[in-house]
Design a protein around this motif. Sequence first.
Motif, PDB file in Angstrom:
ATOM      1  N   VAL A  90      -2.983  -0.046  18.624  1.00  0.00           N
ATOM      2  CA  VAL A  90      -4.165  -0.856  18.902  1.00  0.00           C
ATOM      3  C   VAL A  90      -3.738  -2.073  19.722  1.00  0.00           C
ATOM      4  N   ARG A  91      -4.381  -2.243  20.854  1.00  0.00           N
ATOM      5  CA  ARG A  91      -4.098  -3.422  21.658  1.00  0.00           C
ATOM      6  C   ARG A  91      -4.810  -4.617  21.027  1.00  0.00           C
ATOM      7  N   ALA A  92      -4.018  -5.609  20.613  1.00  0.00           N
ATOM      8  CA  ALA A  92      -4.603  -6.779  19.942  1.00  0.00           C
ATOM      9  C   ALA A  92      -5.615  -7.472  20.831  1.00  0.00           C
ATOM     10  N   THR A  93      -5.454  -7.295  22.154  1.00  0.00           N
ATOM     11  CA  THR A  93      -6.351  -7.946  23.106  1.00  0.00           C
ATOM     12  C   THR A  93      -7.719  -7.280  23.143  1.00  0.00           C
ATOM     13  N   GLN A  94      -7.817  -6.068  22.584  1.00  0.00           N
ATOM     14  CA  GLN A  94      -9.099  -5.357  22.592  1.00  0.00           C
ATOM     15  C   GLN A  94      -9.692  -5.207  21.204  1.00  0.00           C
ATOM     16  N   GLN A  95      -8.952  -5.660  20.194  1.00  0.00           N
ATOM     17  CA  GLN A  95      -9.437  -5.523  18.829  1.00  0.00           C
ATOM     18  C   GLN A  95     -10.150  -6.803  18.426  1.00  0.00           C
ATOM     19  N   GLU A  96     -11.445  -6.667  18.127  1.00  0.00           N
ATOM     20  CA  GLU A  96     -12.176  -7.841  17.655  1.00  0.00           C
ATOM     21  C   GLU A  96     -11.720  -8.195  16.251  1.00  0.00           C
ATOM     22  N   LEU A  97     -11.691  -9.462  15.997  1.00  0.00           N
ATOM     23  CA  LEU A  97     -11.269  -9.925  14.676  1.00  0.00           C
ATOM     24  C   LEU A  97     -12.386  -9.714  13.666  1.00  0.00           C
ATOM     25  N   PHE A  98     -12.033  -9.239  12.471  1.00  0.00           N
ATOM     26  CA  PHE A  98     -13.007  -9.210  11.374  1.00  0.00           C
ATOM     27  C   PHE A  98     -12.338  -9.750  10.131  1.00  0.00           C
ATOM     28  N   ASN A  99     -13.143 -10.089   9.173  1.00  0.00           N
ATOM     29  CA  ASN A  99     -12.599 -10.718   7.968  1.00  0.00           C
ATOM     30  C   ASN A  99     -11.777  -9.700   7.194  1.00  0.00           C
ATOM     31  N   GLY A 100     -10.539 -10.066   6.904  1.00  0.00           N
ATOM     32  CA  GLY A 100      -9.685  -9.187   6.119  1.00  0.00           C
ATOM     33  C   GLY A 100      -8.895  -8.190   6.947  1.00  0.00           C
ATOM     34  N   LEU A 101      -8.938  -8.338   8.273  1.00  0.00           N
ATOM     35  CA  LEU A 101      -8.166  -7.431   9.128  1.00  0.00           C
ATOM     36  C   LEU A 101      -6.679  -7.523   8.771  1.00  0.00           C
ATOM     37  N   VAL A 102      -6.032  -6.369   8.638  1.00  0.00           N
ATOM     38  CA  VAL A 102      -4.603  -6.324   8.320  1.00  0.00           C
ATOM     39  C   VAL A 102      -3.875  -5.701   9.506  1.00  0.00           C
TER      40      VAL A 102
END
Lengths: 1005, 99
Positions: free
Chosen positions: A85-97
């Motif tokens: 997963v490219r961190a630049t394309q992953q939206e942040l959500f609560n509790g993301l690990v």
Amino acid sequence: MTQKNRLQSGGRIDRSKPLTFTYNGKKFNGFLGDTLASAMLANGIDIVGRSFKYSRPRGIVAAGAEEPNAVLQLGATEATQVPNVRATQQELFNGLVSSSTNGWPSVETDLMGTIGKMGGSMMPPGFYYKTFMYPKSLWDTYESMIRKAAGLGRSPLESDPDTYDKINQHCDVLVVGGGPAGLSAALTAARSGARVIFADEQNEFGGSLLSSKETLNGAPASEWVNAVVEELRGYDNVMLLPRSTVNGYHDHNFLTIHERCTDHIADIAPAGQARQRLHRVRAKWVVLATGAHERPLVFANNDVPGCMVANAVSTYINRYGVAPGNELVLMTTNDSGYQAALDWHDAGRKVVAIVDTRQNPKGDRVEASRQRGLNLITGSAVIEVQGSKRVSGVSVAPISADGNKVTGSVSKLSADTVASSGGWSPVIHLSCHTGSRPVWNDDVVGFLPGPTVQKQLTAGAINGSYSTSTALFEGLNAGLKAVAEVGLSASEVMLPKAEEVNEGAPMTLFHIPHLKPTSQAPKQFVDYQTDVTAAGIEVACREGYESIEHVKRYTAMGFGTDQGKLGNINGMAVAAKALNKTIPETGTTIFRPNYTPVSFGAIAGRDCGALFDPERYSAMHKWHVARGAKFEDVGQWKRPWYFPKPGESMKEALNRECLATRESVGILDASTLGKIDIQGKDAREFLGRVYTNAWAKLAVGKCRYGLMCGEDGMVFDDGVTSCLGENHFLMTTTTGGAARVLEWLELYHQTEWPEMEVYFNTVTDHWSTLTISGPNSRKLLAELTDCDLSNENFAFMDWKQTTVAGVPARVFRISFTGECSYEINVQANYGMHVWEKLFEHGEKFNLTPYGTETMHILRAEKGFIIAGQDTDGSVHPFDLGMGWCVAQKKPFSYIGKRGMAREDCVREDRKQLVGLKTTDPKVVLPEGAQGVLDPKAPIPMPMVGHITSSYWSANLDRSIAMGFVKGGLNKMGEKVFYPLADGTVVEAEICSPIFLDPKGERQNV
Amino acid sequence: MFHIYCPHCAEYREEEEFHASGQAHIARPLDPEACSDKEWGEYLYFRKNPRGIHHELWVHAAGCRKFFNITRDTQTYEIKEVYKIGEQPSVVAQSGNSK
């Protein structure tokens, strides 16, 4: 934890919605609207991974799909692990690990990094091939160690709890990319009433407009974007797909779109929602408005965390309110790069220097920098970066006007961030997918989409048109063209007024010189993800690789999950320089689907588990299941394999089934056999042309076995065909061959003999076929029918229309066991009824159900072949000893006749099917065993043929086998030897394949 | 994934419904017994592998079960025309194009 790099204000994040996430076991905070990358940068996380080959610490470089380093593992539980997963394309959500995928014992202190530091000379291109080639047997061991060290992420060990969808779509215009060009194209198409799909990989439309402070019509660009999206949302003819990457452009305008429906919400999709959806779109016209990626420059230690692409710096500041450092040095070959320094300065951070490789830069942004009093160093370059886990400073030196060498003394500057811009590369990936080769353009200093046969239009930065006003205009034109092509009339669209920015000419420069030659300078990275350096490419060129496609394969450039989005052009430039050629002369690189990695879940959709492949059941399936049958897959059919009683082994069950059938009566569910109904006045003649034997005289009420060959004379199917009426036949085929045989018949009828009046239809599923076999089969059947079953009235190879168990039935007296046998065919919905009636009456005869394995053994005892097991497409009827089934006098040269007569087909020493009896009767030969005539012959021994069928026969109390032996039909009584994998050699004697009842008396009783 | 027009159904359908059945216009010799082994071998095995225009036999296997011909560019995968069995193609390779 504080977000030390978060700016006080600005960005498109929602500061009222704080989120927490985990990276490598530590908790951090971010905001709704962040990507994982922007949140990591806000928290001052410098190292996101270790490099593939040298294990060097790596940080976030870019802000989009092109990111090579921040490729992370996601997932809070084992089942929800997601790699790559490219961190630049992953939206942040609560509790993301999240976690980095490599680095041992950790990314901060990595052991392999120590080895990697010695790297250079120790790990040249082709290192792994050259080092781990021998011994070959150890490659598996090496590979797993290399993979562990390299860290490519991992798949989950448990089943994915989420569901995924696939959907087929059609549209008039598919617009790919939601920047200014895509927005104006989509708006134009939508207003004309065209069916539009508008897809963008990001969470909101706007593209480059989201990352800058520019204005449209004098207002923030986002206002225009919002208005357009709002209007599009109101159209029934428009489907908006944010978070949807158009990943593949296939033939005939077929495109795949990977929509991430809930990846931004939680680790597991909310109940009732699909996590991702794959859209399979057939588009009449496609508008590619995919934009461009900025190229970083290649300079010494350009991979130290803190080195970024200039535009990414602007994006983090403007879109996410994050300044990823404190002291910036910008190196650029062009005007657009200046924007990063302007944004940095405006964010209140210190711009240490703007290092421009051009001698005399001019342009609006250059002027703006001067007005802000920024330190502008022209005709110079950052030739080297200091620092290991984060940039600590840079070496700047003047360079020649052609950019090939350092021309003056080096000065050192302190900095923690280095942004570089080498210009832009149009995102031409999709345009390449259908085989169109991109074309180099000197003015753009990049590749542009090549000529294509697809119904494809392009607009904006993909064409090298980088200004917002041009992008808007090209989008409008593409929209108008697409609308006209699908036959709609365009409606009016007023484009907003964009700011005009005057730019000076860029310098064509990719690889920054160093004081030392490339091979001795600190590493200058071209491809971060695969650790390819400028020196490595030079080595490849020196070792004789001249085409860029070969250089890529030798160095692994562009072979990462990012497909070299940032590095490929730079690599080609380095290769071109080393080979003293131009970039287009070294060849073009081409991109293949998919643009970014797609999860297997999305590709599979619902086609997994029980829905992976349709299963076909006979009407008696439930009975078989209730009786504890073991099943075998034959095509899509589930066929009972054998029926073990409690505590019985497979061998015990088979022995019991075989003995019971020959001693009394057994029953087989033969419903799966292919059945083709053939009618028409020329049906009989047609049969004569597709079968090898004669059909002219088969009377109504009679059945006949037939062999079907290809034009090469080789057997491909067999079965019994019965004459139902003068112009009406029922053909049976092998279970697996049913569809192929029907297509074969249609092929010859439609293409060769269309004048024949004959019709074919599959009736396989219409009938249940219940085969009772054995000396008591007649007695059993007599209890359920009024039909005269005497041998005189109902002989072997006859069929009768009658009633069985009160329902209409066709009963065929044909035999695959060599016993007196009746195949009872009833309408499929009566199948279970008749089956149960047979068992009601069969108890006193010990009626025994048997499956495919006993069927195989019983037929082998009689030497009957199974097409596909005892044939493999290389044997003709005479090879099988079945010359009796080949007519010589038929007037029409039937299919297979000429083929069988070929010189090669009439050789004496062809492999021929014979029976084989092992000298030790207890030994069962493995199927596939290869025979030799002299077991003491030196290796490689001359092989004379293989075993095709081999079983334990309980009726004969010994093993039996069928197999091919060269010239075997003339070698009766001779010995063949089968050397096995375990070193033993099995001796066998060639015999007739008819092991039981050679005169065929039992079936005629 | 091709988008194929079935001339019998008179509709465009997805490639999944069709089977490719090799080169078109391979006529079975009217008198097979009169063929030499070489001639029979050529009928059986020898096929063109052109870069460019090619005529192919397809069947609408999961549809109407009818065979028909396609003129296809093997380089670009464009389908230039479809035509029924017994008809001749209107698009043919320029001389020198077909190898």
